[in-house]
Design a protein around this motif. Structure first.
Motif, PDB file in Angstrom:
ATOM      1  N   MET A 508       0.820  -1.213   0.000  1.00 33.03           N
ATOM      2  CA  MET A 508       0.000   0.000   0.000  1.00 33.03           C
ATOM      3  C   MET A 508       0.856   1.266   0.000  1.00 33.03           C
ATOM      4  O   MET A 508       0.578   2.224  -0.723  1.00 33.03           O
ATOM      5  N   ASP A 509       1.910   1.256   0.813  1.00 29.04           N
ATOM      6  CA  ASP A 509       2.775   2.444   0.851  1.00 29.04           C
ATOM      7  C   ASP A 509       3.417   2.689  -0.503  1.00 29.04           C
ATOM      8  O   ASP A 509       3.488   3.820  -0.979  1.00 29.04           O
ATOM      9  N   GLN A 510       3.866   1.602  -1.110  1.00 26.35           N
ATOM     10  CA  GLN A 510       4.585   1.753  -2.385  1.00 26.35           C
ATOM     11  C   GLN A 510       3.675   2.331  -3.468  1.00 26.35           C
ATOM     12  O   GLN A 510       4.072   3.242  -4.198  1.00 26.35           O
ATOM     13  N   ILE A 511       2.462   1.832  -3.549  1.00 23.91           N
ATOM     14  CA  ILE A 511       1.546   2.380  -4.564  1.00 23.91           C
ATOM     15  C   ILE A 511       1.219   3.829  -4.229  1.00 23.91           C
ATOM     16  O   ILE A 511       1.234   4.704  -5.098  1.00 23.91           O
ATOM     17  N   ALA A 512       0.929   4.100  -2.950  1.00 22.90           N
ATOM     18  CA  ALA A 512       0.589   5.475  -2.562  1.00 22.90           C
ATOM     19  C   ALA A 512       1.707   6.428  -2.989  1.00 22.90           C
ATOM     20  O   ALA A 512       1.452   7.532  -3.472  1.00 22.90           O
ATOM     21  N   THR A 514       3.591   6.249  -5.502  1.00 23.47           N
ATOM     22  CA  THR A 514       3.650   6.501  -6.948  1.00 23.47           C
ATOM     23  C   THR A 514       2.699   7.637  -7.357  1.00 23.47           C
ATOM     24  O   THR A 514       2.852   8.222  -8.420  1.00 23.47           O
ATOM     25  N   TYR A 515       1.732   7.945  -6.514  1.00 21.18           N
ATOM     26  CA  TYR A 515       0.792   9.044  -6.817  1.00 21.18           C
ATOM     27  C   TYR A 515       1.373  10.347  -6.257  1.00 21.18           C
ATOM     28  O   TYR A 515       0.813  10.954  -5.357  1.00 21.18           O
ATOM     29  N   SER A 516       2.521  10.757  -6.814  1.00 21.75           N
ATOM     30  CA  SER A 516       3.345  11.772  -6.141  1.00 21.75           C
ATOM     31  C   SER A 516       3.280  13.162  -6.760  1.00 21.75           C
ATOM     32  O   SER A 516       4.025  14.048  -6.344  1.00 21.75           O
ATOM     33  N   PHE A 517       2.425  13.369  -7.739  1.00 25.68           N
ATOM     34  CA  PHE A 517       2.362  14.662  -8.445  1.00 25.68           C
ATOM     35  C   PHE A 517       2.441  15.864  -7.500  1.00 25.68           C
ATOM     36  O   PHE A 517       1.804  15.859  -6.436  1.00 25.68           O
ATOM     37  N   ASN A 518       3.207  16.839  -7.915  1.00 30.57           N
ATOM     38  CA  ASN A 518       3.347  18.104  -7.185  1.00 30.57           C
ATOM     39  C   ASN A 518       3.663  17.889  -5.704  1.00 30.57           C
ATOM     40  O   ASN A 518       2.907  18.295  -4.818  1.00 30.57           O
TER      41      ASN A 518
END
Ligand code: ADP
Length: 558
Positions: A508-512, A514-518
């Motif tokens: 879960m942490d790893q996917i979260a 990846t949603y790193s925009f801005n």
């Protein structure tokens, strides 16, 4: 043996002494009754291995050791007031709960908590009523323990299926609420469950009861002396999702901000006719052309439902285990896959869809669908009557009209002691994107020593590409390779702009991340909301990568 509240759990909640835990459990017992509170004190409680009899305390499909994702206790509230009292107690003790409805979230962690030692809240055990099926409005209200099978059976038993259908996922034993709040999908025109929910009743982390949308406006006929959760709701609660002002339902999905105790779901009106079909595509390279055909048909609603493009091994695995096809230890190569497809009278890719409506409507739609797909050299069209022995087509024929089953469980037994993880990136509905995802994921599966097993689930404008990582849970090497594979795939995918839509506890942490925009703007907002609603972090810490302010994420690295 000592009374329940004095037992030592295998794993205590974070920052909790045994003494404090025992006091907490004593108080829990006062709320729900001792028969609804079980301490998970030994390996004996980690014996469940089957979807049909799922564990409430650990991840049956564990990619780590079995003892890692384990709760300290399983507590089953009897009603909404119990849930509220439990939340107040959790704040007092700073002990976190992990709510689940049935615990059949297989491939994503089952009933297990992200933080070992959390107290599992078994919402489904005692709260399993179908509260309402409204025929004119075509919706139902359910409690957490209502499964897709329960809701379907209700329609059948009340002679309502000639009026209303439900939508079901591949496996019907999970709950309507659990699946919907995880944003799971099914395969009728109502396949996007979250899109079709309407009306939520949620217990917030501080114990407050909240109703969404039109539920915020009191029903003038409600009994003002009844507790809020028993007051009749506004009659438009299940009819209009948005109400007035900011629309908050979404923050209660894949989240740790509340416990859903009631939910409305729209039902599909029986369309007055139905025909499912299978189109087989003989060659691996047909995938590209097929996806190009699917896009305009799906956005144009000629494809009315959520159809699926399944890789041959997904169907093969429902029909037999790996041993029944091969003695090879290596991932199956193209020739071997072709041979399996030939033996099963299937394609390398197999497209399952359906048309809905009276005969004239179906005829028009089907003629367009056939014309479009049969341009692909070697493609063939079948209906269930053409293949009475094809268990996948027969099962899809049920699933695509909202009749639940558990047949698709069988592919998990592809390997001995079969367990699975899902890697589920979103893809554009395009030949280039779909083929690229297939290539990258297949290659990595094979590098890890596994066969590629996957399916493209076609939503309104995108595909959920579901890669089924089947491993042997009793073989540490197999588990290690599966874990390596999913971590590697997440990185591979993010580099290409592909993100997972849902994931297993262990990543879960790893996917979260990846949603790193801005500068991680999404996570920063999630953390602010979490801190505001749940300052003590008492609901599902770490769920989908969101950590409360009193937790250090690094301490919980898997
Ligand atoms: P299923 O109903 O398919 O068996 P689960 O009960 O395992 O699914 O639930 C899947 C996940 O959904 C849980 O781990 C939890 O994060 C969330 N969830 C399920 N039910 C609730 C609920 N009533 N309130 C809040 N979150 C829930």
């Amino acid at each position: 043996s000592p009374p329940e509240a004095e037992r030592r759990p295998m794993t205590l909640p974070p920052n909790t002494s045994l003494e404090k835990f025992n006091t907490f459990m004593q108080r829990i017992g006062d709320i729900v009754g001792v028969e609804n509170a079980t301490v998970i004190s030994s390996e004996d409680e980690l014996k469940h291995e089957s979807y049909l009899d799922p564990s409430k305390a650990y991840d049956m499909f564990h990619v780590t050791t079995k003892e890692y994702f384990v709760s300290s206790a399983v507590v089953a509230p009897r009603n909404v007031s119990d849930v509220q009292a439990i939340m107040r107690l959790c704040n007092e003790f700073e002990i976190p709960v992990w709510p689940f409805s049935i615990g059949r979230n297989v491939g994503y962690g089952g009933a297990a908590p992200r933080v070992p030692g959390s107290v599992s809240l078994d919402m489904g055990k005692n709260m399993a009523k179908i509260l309402e099926v409204n025929v004119d409005g075509a919706f139902a209200f359910v409690e957490p323990g209502v499964t897709f099978i329960d809701l379907h059976n209700y329609l059948v038993e009340h002679n309502l299926r000639d009026k209303l259908w439900i939508d079901v996922p591949d496996l019907g034993g999970g709950s309507v609420i659990g699946n919907t709040v995880e944003r799971g999908v099914g395969y009728t025109p109502y396949g996007d469950h979250w899109m079709m929910h309407c009306g939520m009743e949620v217990v917030l982390p501080d114990g407050t009861l909240w109703r969404s949308g039109m539920g915020g406006l009191p029903n003038p006929n409600a009994d003002p002396n009844a507790p809020p959760h028993e007051q009749a709701a506004n009659e438009t609660w299940g009819l209009f999702n948005y109400g007035f002002g900011p629309y908050n339902d979404g923050i209660f999905t894949q989240s740790s901000l509340g416990i859903v105790v009631k939910m409305g779901i729209w039902l599909m009106v029986n369309p007055g006719g139905y025909q499912s079909y299978l189109i087989t595509l003989p060659k691996d390279e047909n995938l590209h052309q097929a996806l190009e055909i699917i896009r305009p048909l799906r956005v144009g609603m000629v494809l009315q439902n959520v159809p699926t493009m399944r890789h041959i091994l997904l169907d093969a695995a429902v029909m037999g285990d790996r041993k029944s096809y091969t003695d090879s230890e290596k991932p199956l190569n193209d020739d071997e896959l072709d041979a399996i497809a030939a033996k099963l009278n299937l394609g390398r890719w197999n497209f399952y869809g359906a048309v809905y409506g009276p005969p004239q409507v179906r005829e028009v739609l089907l003629s367009v669908i056939k014309q479009s797909f049969l341009q692909i050299p070697g493609a063939k069209y079948f209906e269930p009557k053409d293949m009475p022995d094809n268990v996948v087509l027969q099962t899809r024929n049920d699933t695509l009209q909202g009749i639940p089953s558990t047949t698709e469980l069988r592919w998990v037994d592809w390997l001995p002691n079969g367990a699975h993880l899902f890697f589920s990136p979103i893809a554009k509905v395009s030949g280039d994107d779909g083929v690229a995802q297939y290539k990258v994921t297949r290659q990595r599966c094979e590098e890890a020593g596994f066969d590629f097993i996957g399916t493209f689930v076609v939503g309104m404008r995108e595909m959920h590409h579901i890669v089924c990582i089947v491993f042997d849970r009793k073989d540490p090497d197999s588990r290690r390779r599966a874990h390596w594979l999913i971590r590697t795939l997440i990185d591979d995918a993010a580099k290409r702009g592909w993100g997972g839509y849902r994931t297993h506890l262990s990543v879960m942490d790893q996917i979260a991340e990846t949603y790193s925009f801005n500068d991680n703007a999404q996570m920063k907002l999630n953390e602010k909301i979490k801190a505001a609603l749940d300052p003590k972090g008492v609901i599902s810490p770490g769920k989908n990568g969101v950590w409360p302010q009193n937790y250090n994420k690094a301490d919980w690295k898997v």
